[in-house]
Design a protein around this motif. Structure first.
Motif, PDB file in Angstrom:
ATOM      1  N   SER A  35      49.499  31.105  28.838  1.00 15.67           N
ATOM      2  CA  SER A  35      50.136  31.696  29.927  1.00 15.67           C
ATOM      3  C   SER A  35      49.095  32.306  31.097  1.00 15.67           C
ATOM      4  O   SER A  35      49.360  32.497  32.173  1.00 15.67           O
ATOM      5  CB  SER A  35      50.917  32.957  29.370  1.00 15.67           C
ATOM      6  OG  SER A  35      52.133  32.652  28.444  1.00 15.67           O
ATOM      7  N   THR A  36      48.078  32.818  30.350  1.00 21.68           N
ATOM      8  CA  THR A  36      46.848  33.263  31.279  1.00 21.68           C
ATOM      9  C   THR A  36      46.447  32.000  32.016  1.00 21.68           C
ATOM     10  O   THR A  36      46.190  32.293  33.206  1.00 21.68           O
ATOM     11  CB  THR A  36      45.799  33.872  30.490  1.00 21.68           C
ATOM     12  OG1 THR A  36      46.329  34.843  29.426  1.00 21.68           O
ATOM     13  CG2 THR A  36      44.572  34.457  31.175  1.00 21.68           C
ATOM     14  N   MET A  37      46.258  30.912  31.542  1.00 30.68           N
ATOM     15  CA  MET A  37      45.881  29.923  32.324  1.00 30.68           C
ATOM     16  C   MET A  37      46.716  29.542  33.503  1.00 30.68           C
ATOM     17  O   MET A  37      46.498  29.171  34.763  1.00 30.68           O
ATOM     18  CB  MET A  37      45.596  28.693  31.540  1.00 30.68           C
ATOM     19  CG  MET A  37      44.227  28.761  30.730  1.00 30.68           C
ATOM     20  SD  MET A  37      43.869  27.268  29.911  1.00 30.68           S
ATOM     21  CE  MET A  37      42.464  27.640  28.693  1.00 30.68           C
ATOM     22  N   LEU A  38      48.035  29.699  33.351  1.00 40.00           N
ATOM     23  CA  LEU A  38      49.098  29.314  34.210  1.00 40.00           C
ATOM     24  C   LEU A  38      49.048  30.170  35.390  1.00 40.00           C
ATOM     25  O   LEU A  38      49.513  29.732  36.624  1.00 40.00           O
ATOM     26  CB  LEU A  38      50.118  29.326  33.656  1.00 40.00           C
ATOM     27  CG  LEU A  38      50.842  27.811  32.726  1.00 40.00           C
ATOM     28  CD1 LEU A  38      52.246  28.124  32.003  1.00 40.00           C
ATOM     29  CD2 LEU A  38      50.686  26.845  33.652  1.00 40.00           C
ATOM     30  N   LEU A  39      48.709  31.274  35.162  1.00 36.54           N
ATOM     31  CA  LEU A  39      48.390  32.134  36.348  1.00 36.54           C
ATOM     32  C   LEU A  39      47.145  31.837  37.396  1.00 36.54           C
ATOM     33  O   LEU A  39      47.029  32.447  38.341  1.00 36.54           O
ATOM     34  CB  LEU A  39      48.072  33.626  35.772  1.00 36.54           C
ATOM     35  CG  LEU A  39      49.233  34.434  35.008  1.00 36.54           C
ATOM     36  CD1 LEU A  39      48.558  35.523  34.560  1.00 36.54           C
ATOM     37  CD2 LEU A  39      50.459  34.426  35.914  1.00 36.54           C
ATOM     38  N   HIS A  40      46.578  30.787  37.029  1.00 33.31           N
ATOM     39  CA  HIS A  40      45.486  30.274  37.896  1.00 33.31           C
ATOM     40  C   HIS A  40      45.730  28.766  38.179  1.00 33.31           C
ATOM     41  O   HIS A  40      44.603  28.014  38.231  1.00 33.31           O
ATOM     42  CB  HIS A  40      44.204  30.295  37.086  1.00 33.31           C
ATOM     43  CG  HIS A  40      43.635  31.656  36.363  1.00 33.31           C
ATOM     44  ND1 HIS A  40      42.895  32.421  37.636  1.00 33.31           N
ATOM     45  CD2 HIS A  40      43.925  32.406  35.488  1.00 33.31           C
ATOM     46  CE1 HIS A  40      42.729  33.773  36.936  1.00 33.31           C
ATOM     47  NE2 HIS A  40      43.138  33.482  35.709  1.00 33.31           N
ATOM     48  N   LYS A  41      46.956  28.507  38.542  1.00 32.13           N
ATOM     49  CA  LYS A  41      47.530  27.342  39.104  1.00 32.13           C
ATOM     50  C   LYS A  41      46.808  27.112  40.570  1.00 32.13           C
ATOM     51  O   LYS A  41      46.557  27.892  41.148  1.00 32.13           O
ATOM     52  CB  LYS A  41      48.882  27.299  39.095  1.00 32.13           C
ATOM     53  CG  LYS A  41      49.676  27.097  38.022  1.00 32.13           C
ATOM     54  CD  LYS A  41      51.386  26.803  38.183  1.00 32.13           C
ATOM     55  CE  LYS A  41      51.864  27.859  38.963  1.00 32.13           C
ATOM     56  NZ  LYS A  41      53.427  27.680  39.027  1.00 32.13           N
ATOM     57  N   GLY A  42      46.226  25.641  40.386  1.00 24.30           N
ATOM     58  CA  GLY A  42      45.576  25.252  41.854  1.00 24.30           C
ATOM     59  C   GLY A  42      43.968  25.654  41.559  1.00 24.30           C
ATOM     60  O   GLY A  42      43.409  25.511  42.618  1.00 24.30           O
ATOM     61  N   GLU A  43      43.590  26.240  40.549  1.00 19.31           N
ATOM     62  CA  GLU A  43      42.060  26.614  40.562  1.00 19.31           C
ATOM     63  C   GLU A  43      41.421  25.411  39.791  1.00 19.31           C
ATOM     64  O   GLU A  43      41.916  24.824  38.874  1.00 19.31           O
ATOM     65  CB  GLU A  43      42.183  28.153  39.947  1.00 19.31           C
ATOM     66  CG  GLU A  43      42.769  29.133  40.886  1.00 19.31           C
ATOM     67  CD  GLU A  43      42.248  30.328  40.224  1.00 19.31           C
ATOM     68  OE1 GLU A  43      41.612  30.763  39.162  1.00 19.31           O
ATOM     69  OE2 GLU A  43      42.852  31.509  40.893  1.00 19.31           O
ATOM     70  N   THR A  44      40.056  25.653  40.074  1.00 24.23           N
ATOM     71  CA  THR A  44      39.149  24.589  39.237  1.00 24.23           C
ATOM     72  C   THR A  44      38.930  25.083  37.970  1.00 24.23           C
ATOM     73  O   THR A  44      39.238  26.164  37.364  1.00 24.23           O
ATOM     74  CB  THR A  44      37.773  24.637  40.108  1.00 24.23           C
ATOM     75  OG1 THR A  44      37.159  25.879  39.892  1.00 24.23           O
ATOM     76  CG2 THR A  44      37.963  24.112  41.338  1.00 24.23           C
ATOM     77  N   ALA A  45      38.328  24.168  37.038  1.00 28.10           N
ATOM     78  CA  ALA A  45      38.230  24.385  35.590  1.00 28.10           C
ATOM     79  C   ALA A  45      37.216  25.599  35.628  1.00 28.10           C
ATOM     80  O   ALA A  45      37.396  26.447  34.593  1.00 28.10           O
ATOM     81  CB  ALA A  45      37.591  23.110  34.729  1.00 28.10           C
ATOM     82  N   GLN A  46      36.245  25.560  36.351  1.00 28.00           N
ATOM     83  CA  GLN A  46      35.271  26.723  36.200  1.00 28.00           C
ATOM     84  C   GLN A  46      35.827  27.969  36.492  1.00 28.00           C
ATOM     85  O   GLN A  46      35.575  28.911  35.963  1.00 28.00           O
ATOM     86  CB  GLN A  46      34.125  26.460  37.191  1.00 28.00           C
ATOM     87  CG  GLN A  46      33.045  27.449  37.367  1.00 28.00           C
ATOM     88  CD  GLN A  46      32.183  27.438  36.194  1.00 28.00           C
ATOM     89  OE1 GLN A  46      32.171  26.541  35.508  1.00 28.00           O
ATOM     90  NE2 GLN A  46      31.796  28.696  35.775  1.00 28.00           N
ATOM     91  N   GLU A  47      36.695  28.070  37.144  1.00 30.70           N
ATOM     92  CA  GLU A  47      37.550  29.127  37.817  1.00 30.70           C
ATOM     93  C   GLU A  47      38.447  29.711  36.686  1.00 30.70           C
ATOM     94  O   GLU A  47      38.559  30.986  36.445  1.00 30.70           O
ATOM     95  CB  GLU A  47      38.211  29.148  39.210  1.00 30.70           C
ATOM     96  CG  GLU A  47      37.424  29.125  40.311  1.00 30.70           C
ATOM     97  CD  GLU A  47      38.213  28.633  41.507  1.00 30.70           C
ATOM     98  OE1 GLU A  47      37.756  29.238  42.727  1.00 30.70           O
ATOM     99  OE2 GLU A  47      38.971  27.789  41.452  1.00 30.70           O
ATOM    100  N   VAL A  48      38.975  28.670  35.899  1.00 29.52           N
ATOM    101  CA  VAL A  48      39.842  29.092  34.886  1.00 29.52           C
ATOM    102  C   VAL A  48      39.010  29.642  33.673  1.00 29.52           C
ATOM    103  O   VAL A  48      39.204  30.447  33.091  1.00 29.52           O
ATOM    104  CB  VAL A  48      40.685  27.654  34.403  1.00 29.52           C
ATOM    105  CG1 VAL A  48      41.212  28.004  33.143  1.00 29.52           C
ATOM    106  CG2 VAL A  48      41.467  27.188  35.319  1.00 29.52           C
ATOM    107  N   LEU A  49      37.738  28.921  33.400  1.00 26.44           N
ATOM    108  CA  LEU A  49      36.693  29.378  32.558  1.00 26.44           C
ATOM    109  C   LEU A  49      36.305  31.039  32.761  1.00 26.44           C
ATOM    110  O   LEU A  49      36.357  31.864  31.753  1.00 26.44           O
ATOM    111  CB  LEU A  49      35.584  28.630  32.268  1.00 26.44           C
ATOM    112  CG  LEU A  49      35.708  27.788  31.251  1.00 26.44           C
ATOM    113  CD1 LEU A  49      34.429  26.517  31.626  1.00 26.44           C
ATOM    114  CD2 LEU A  49      35.869  27.849  30.073  1.00 26.44           C
ATOM    115  N   GLU A  50      36.142  31.266  33.932  1.00 23.81           N
ATOM    116  CA  GLU A  50      35.865  32.599  34.325  1.00 23.81           C
ATOM    117  C   GLU A  50      37.008  33.695  33.978  1.00 23.81           C
ATOM    118  O   GLU A  50      36.577  34.969  34.107  1.00 23.81           O
ATOM    119  CB  GLU A  50      35.202  32.830  35.857  1.00 23.81           C
ATOM    120  CG  GLU A  50      34.040  32.029  36.130  1.00 23.81           C
ATOM    121  CD  GLU A  50      33.769  31.842  37.366  1.00 23.81           C
ATOM    122  OE1 GLU A  50      34.633  32.257  38.368  1.00 23.81           O
ATOM    123  OE2 GLU A  50      32.708  31.427  37.865  1.00 23.81           O
ATOM    124  N   ALA A  51      38.248  33.188  33.797  1.00 21.96           N
ATOM    125  CA  ALA A  51      39.204  34.340  33.412  1.00 21.96           C
ATOM    126  C   ALA A  51      38.862  34.574  31.822  1.00 21.96           C
ATOM    127  O   ALA A  51      39.991  35.732  31.600  1.00 21.96           O
ATOM    128  CB  ALA A  51      40.483  33.668  33.728  1.00 21.96           C
TER     129      ALA A  51
END
Length: 454
Positions: free
Chosen positions: A126-142
């Motif tokens: 669910s947390t990752m889904l809040l970052h739709k359209g973002e790069t893998a690096q940006e997802v990791l930073e969450a």
């Protein structure tokens, strides 16, 4: 003839445990959502109104034949709505996702390897889904991961080279992407070894809170059995001394303040669940661990969610040790590094005998609590390997044995029965790290017990 104390049947205990879980689920849902509480109260009020109408009809006419269709269908609808709410409230509460997520990993010797269970995986996705359209690096930073070792530290996920994929803007593809990323994360975390001895879960939680935005959820996956810090289960009798538990929580509030974790929800999974060499906790003791953390987090102003489903399995493969929490059953290990027991270089003579005595007092206290249950105390000496020799010399083996014997003599002088003490030299320590030789200069004490009450 003395009476045998009554013992609750396993079936009754099981139903009591289920009742506690249901109560906790209801409490979690309703405290997290005021609208849901209002809807429940309105539904109950509507049901009472229908019941009152039925009762009035029955008392007035002696029959329900004149009950209107509207009242009947209203009653059916209200009962269905209430049943639906009961089902929803009885399910484990799932913490809503925010833009960030912090995870405290119990990747220590005394806890099953961290697992992202169903509820945890859902929150990660669910947390990752809040970052739709973002790069893998940006997802990791969450995400912020903290290892709950004796000196907790943030795990640098970005430097681990996880082959995360970018999260698509398309809903269907995004769900596929986050499932893949969550699977990669699970595979990596369950084998991630600690970088130090010990365990300190509370400090790891505080480190996580300091490294994320206010209001971020913190997940804790592990036993919670720390051997250092403010909630030291291994050395502070928190399992067996209720007064000490109360004092520890009060000291926390005084030390950090009652708003230190304000706005933070801390969700626990696996509290009290252990792996060898930690002796398993009883159901009552697991409940105590959960209670301690619940009170501690609330004392610091945070909100608490506890998943009571058990974590099982082996710990991560590591040579880093955690002092065992004393359950007063089974063997108990204590490892003393040179911070506690330091010898003069290449000798079996203490640098500071008083400091050693203070360190060994814990062993003596455990022995004195029930000497009749102690079947033996084994002392194993280890030395460092600065030259990285492939095989230890006879002199090195003798030095490790002599140091173990020095500790044996100290324990005997402090009142432990000499007949129950045994010393042996083990040679080089298990870490064999030329940059951290102090880790291998250690003495390991194992207390073997046979408690008839266990």
């Amino acid at each position: 003839m003395p009476r045998t104390p009554a013992v609750a049947s396993p079936r009754l205990v099981n139903w009591q445990q289920k009742g506690f879980v249901l109560f906790a689920n209801w409490s979690d849902h309703l405290s997290a959502s005021t609208p849901r509480l209002v809807v429940l109260l309105l539904t109950v009020a509507a049901l009472l109104a229908v019941v009152g109408r039925i009762w009035s009809e029955r008392r007035t006419y002696g029959t329900l034949s004149f009950l209107g269709a509207a009242t009947k269908w209203t009653g059916v609808a209200v009962c269905a709505a209430l049943a639906l709410q009961v089902v929803q409230l009885s399910r484990p509460y799932a913490v809503p996702a925010t833009g960030q997520l912090a995870v405290v990993l119990g990747n220590t010797q005394n806890s099953p390897a961290p697992q992202l269970g169903h509820e945890v995986s859902k929150l990660v996705e669910s947390t990752m889904l809040l970052h739709k359209g973002e790069t893998a690096q940006e997802v990791l930073e969450a995400f912020t991961f903290v290892s709950a070792t004796g000196h907790p530290e943030v795990v640098p996920l970005a430097s681990l080279g996880l082959p995360f994929v970018d999260v698509s803007r398309n809903d269907t593809r995004a769900k596929r992407d986050v499932r893949k990323n969550a699977g990669l994360l699970q595979e990596h975390l369950k084998g991630l070894p600690p970088a130090d001895n010990g365990a300190n879960y509370l400090e790891a939680i505080l480190v996580a809170a300091q490294n994320v935005d206010p209001g971020t959820n913190i997940l804790v996956v592990g036993s919670g059995l720390s051997d250092s810090g403010d909630l030291d289960f291994a050395h502070d009798n928190l399992l067996t001394n209720e007064n000490r538990r109360t004092e520890a929580v009060e000291e926390l509030a005084d030390k950090y303040g009652s708003q230190y974790l304000a706005g933070v929800t801390v969700s626990f999974s696996g509290l009290g669940d252990t792996a060898e060499p930690q002796y398993p906790l009883s159901e009552k003791q697991r409940g105590i661990v959960r209670e301690v953390y619940e009170q501690a987090i609330k004392a610091l102003g945070g909100r608490v969610e506890i998943d009571t489903r058990s974590l099982t399995g082996s710990p991560v493969s590591t040579e880093f040790v955690v002092d065992a929490t004393d359950t007063e059953c089974g063997p108990l290990d204590r490892t003393f590094t040179e911070d506690a027991i330091e010898f003069v270089s290449d000798e079996a003579r203490y640098v500071d005998a008083d400091k050693v005595g203070a360190a060994l007092q814990g062993i003596v206290d455990i022995y004195n609590r029930s000497p009749q249950n102690v079947t033996g105390i084994n002392i194993a000496g280890f030395i460092a390997n600065p030259s990285q020799a492939e095989k230890i010399s006879r002199g090195g083996m003798k030095l490790s044995r002599d140091r173990a014997r020095a500790v044996l003599r100290s324990l005997a002088d402090m009142g432990v029965a000499r007949s129950k003490l045994h010393a042996e030299g083990r040679g080089f320590g298990p870490h064999n790290d030329p940059d951290r030789l102090e880790l291998d200069r250690m003495v390991k004490v194992t207390i073997d017990r046979d408690n008839p009450d266990c």
